[in-house]
Write an enzyme that holds these catalytic residues in place. Structure first.
Site, PDB file in Angstrom:
ATOM      1  N   LYS A 194       0.830  -1.210   0.000  1.00 34.88           N
ATOM      2  CA  LYS A 194       0.000   0.000   0.000  1.00 34.88           C
ATOM      3  C   LYS A 194       0.866   1.263   0.000  1.00 34.88           C
ATOM      4  CE  LYS A 194      -2.138  -0.876   3.902  1.00 34.88           C
ATOM      5  NZ  LYS A 194      -1.445  -2.113   4.340  1.00 34.88           N
TER       6      LYS A 194
ATOM      7  N   ARG B 111      -9.870   0.730   8.603  1.00 33.52           N
ATOM      8  CA  ARG B 111      -9.364  -0.574   9.008  1.00 33.52           C
ATOM      9  C   ARG B 111     -10.401  -1.396   9.735  1.00 33.52           C
ATOM     10  NH1 ARG B 111      -3.464   0.460   8.724  1.00 33.52           N
ATOM     11  NH2 ARG B 111      -2.283  -1.320   9.378  1.00 33.52           N
TER      12      ARG B 111
ATOM     13  N   ARG C  92      11.515  -6.316   5.059  1.00 30.77           N
ATOM     14  CA  ARG C  92      11.422  -4.897   5.429  1.00 30.77           C
ATOM     15  C   ARG C  92      12.007  -4.659   6.817  1.00 30.77           C
ATOM     16  NH1 ARG C  92       5.578  -2.081   5.497  1.00 30.77           N
ATOM     17  NH2 ARG C  92       5.426  -2.892   7.608  1.00 30.77           N
TER      18      ARG C  92
ATOM     19  N   ARG D  77      11.295  -1.118  11.809  1.00 33.75           N
ATOM     20  CA  ARG D  77       9.996  -0.849  12.436  1.00 33.75           C
ATOM     21  C   ARG D  77       9.804  -1.822  13.586  1.00 33.75           C
ATOM     22  NH1 ARG D  77       4.964   0.255   8.448  1.00 33.75           N
ATOM     23  NH2 ARG D  77       3.937  -0.833  10.153  1.00 33.75           N
TER      24      ARG D  77
ATOM     25  N   ARG E 259      -0.633  -8.802  13.427  1.00 37.91           N
ATOM     26  CA  ARG E 259      -1.199  -7.808  12.496  1.00 37.91           C
ATOM     27  C   ARG E 259      -1.975  -8.488  11.371  1.00 37.91           C
ATOM     28  NH1 ARG E 259       4.042  -5.295  11.001  1.00 37.91           N
ATOM     29  NH2 ARG E 259       2.959  -3.808   9.684  1.00 37.91           N
TER      30      ARG E 259
HETATM   31  P1  AMP Z   1       0.611   0.624   9.018  1.00 35.10           P
HETATM   32  O1  AMP Z   1       1.748   1.594   8.899  1.00 35.10           O
HETATM   33  O2  AMP Z   1      -0.549   0.973   8.122  1.00 35.10           O
HETATM   34  O3  AMP Z   1       1.063  -0.810   8.861  1.00 35.10           O
HETATM   35  O4  AMP Z   1       0.039   0.766  10.514  1.00 35.10           O
HETATM   36  C1  AMP Z   1       0.871   0.499  11.630  1.00 35.10           C
HETATM   37  C2  AMP Z   1       0.024   0.409  12.884  1.00 35.10           C
HETATM   38  O5  AMP Z   1      -0.641   1.666  13.115  1.00 35.10           O
HETATM   39  C3  AMP Z   1      -1.094  -0.620  12.866  1.00 35.10           C
HETATM   40  O6  AMP Z   1      -0.642  -1.922  13.165  1.00 35.10           O
HETATM   41  C4  AMP Z   1      -2.024  -0.062  13.942  1.00 35.10           C
HETATM   42  O7  AMP Z   1      -1.506  -0.290  15.239  1.00 35.10           O
HETATM   43  C5  AMP Z   1      -1.933   1.446  13.678  1.00 35.10           C
HETATM   44  N1  AMP Z   1      -2.948   1.903  12.682  1.00 35.10           N
HETATM   45  C6  AMP Z   1      -2.715   2.331  11.411  1.00 35.10           C
HETATM   46  N2  AMP Z   1      -3.855   2.693  10.805  1.00 35.10           N
HETATM   47  C7  AMP Z   1      -4.849   2.464  11.709  1.00 35.10           C
HETATM   48  C8  AMP Z   1      -6.258   2.630  11.695  1.00 35.10           C
HETATM   49  N3  AMP Z   1      -6.895   3.079  10.593  1.00 35.10           N
HETATM   50  N4  AMP Z   1      -6.954   2.315  12.810  1.00 35.10           N
HETATM   51  C9  AMP Z   1      -6.330   1.864  13.930  1.00 35.10           C
HETATM   52  N5  AMP Z   1      -5.000   1.680  14.012  1.00 35.10           N
HETATM   53  C10 AMP Z   1      -4.254   1.977  12.920  1.00 35.10           C
END
Ligand code: AMP
Length: 190
Positions: free
Chosen positions: A13, A87, A126, A132, A143
């Site tokens: 993404k 999400r 990654r 991260r 996740r």
């Molecule tokens: P990402 O960078 O999209 O993989 O998001 C990393 C982390 O941020 C996720 O595992 C969640 O803990 C939090 N997160 C990101 N987007 C959301 C969302 N829309 N709602 C709730 N938590 C989020």
């Protein structure tokens, strides 16, 4: 023009959003990045860090104000790309409401579809380059589980709408990008 990208962690993404944002000249809004930016010594920062580090979704009442504040920025006037939001179904409903209140709508929902083994491979790769904290084997599994339990229902929420498209995310990044462009059609000029 508002385009939503939905896919499990590691689906590409972020990569595709960055590229499409440059192509279309609209901002790329990643809720993961917005939340990571709140990590500090404040109560909110510590709360958010706890969810991210555990691989769990941050609560909607934390995420929504952060996202809507960013969406109200002038640079989103002509639209934006949403990466990692919505999400869960509640977030999808809130987004529809937010846009409807402003006379806007979603132009496209792109589901980046990638198999589990490939996702794990990509995320572990990654982990070596991006450091991260949530790219460890345990948190990756959590996740992916959260995606299937909480985010996959969002796909059902959008599936019957004519602006929902499944993209084969197992292809090379260039091929994925071409497939995305082939679905833009009128969105590019609206
Ligand atoms: P990402 O960078 O999209 O993989 O998001 C990393 C982390 O941020 C996720 O595992 C969640 O803990 C939090 N997160 C990101 N987007 C959301 C969302 N829309 N709602 C709730 N938590 C989020």
């Amino acid at each position: 023009m508002v385009i939503v990208f939905i896919g499990p962690p590691g689906a590409g993404k972020g990569t595709q959003c960055r590229r499409l944002a440059a192509h279309l000249g609209v901002p790329h809004l990643s809720t993961g990045e917005l939340l990571r930016d709140t990590r500090d010594d404040s109560d909110l920062g510590r709360l958010v860090a706890g969810y991210i580090d555990a691989g769990r979704l941050a609560p909607d009442d934390v995420v929504l104000p952060i996202l809507t504040k960013r969406l109200s920025n002038e640079d989103c006037a002509n639209g934006c790309l949403l990466d990692g939001f919505p999400r869960n179904v509640n977030q999808a409903e809130m987004l529809d409401q937010y846009l409807a209140d402003r006379g806007q709508r979603l132009d496209l929902v792109l589901h980046l579809d990638v198999g589990r083994q490939e996702l794990i491979k990509r995320l572990l790769r990654r982990a070596k380059t991006e450091q991260r904290v949530d790219d460890t084997e345990d948190v990756i599994a959590k996740r992916l589980d959260v995606f299937h339990r909480q985010t996959a229902p969002v796909l059902d929420y959008y599936r019957d709408q004519d602006h929902f498209v499944v993209i084969n995310g197992m292809q090379s990044p260039d091929e994925v990008f071409s497939e995305i462009l082939s679905h833009l059609g009128g969105s590019e000029t609206s």
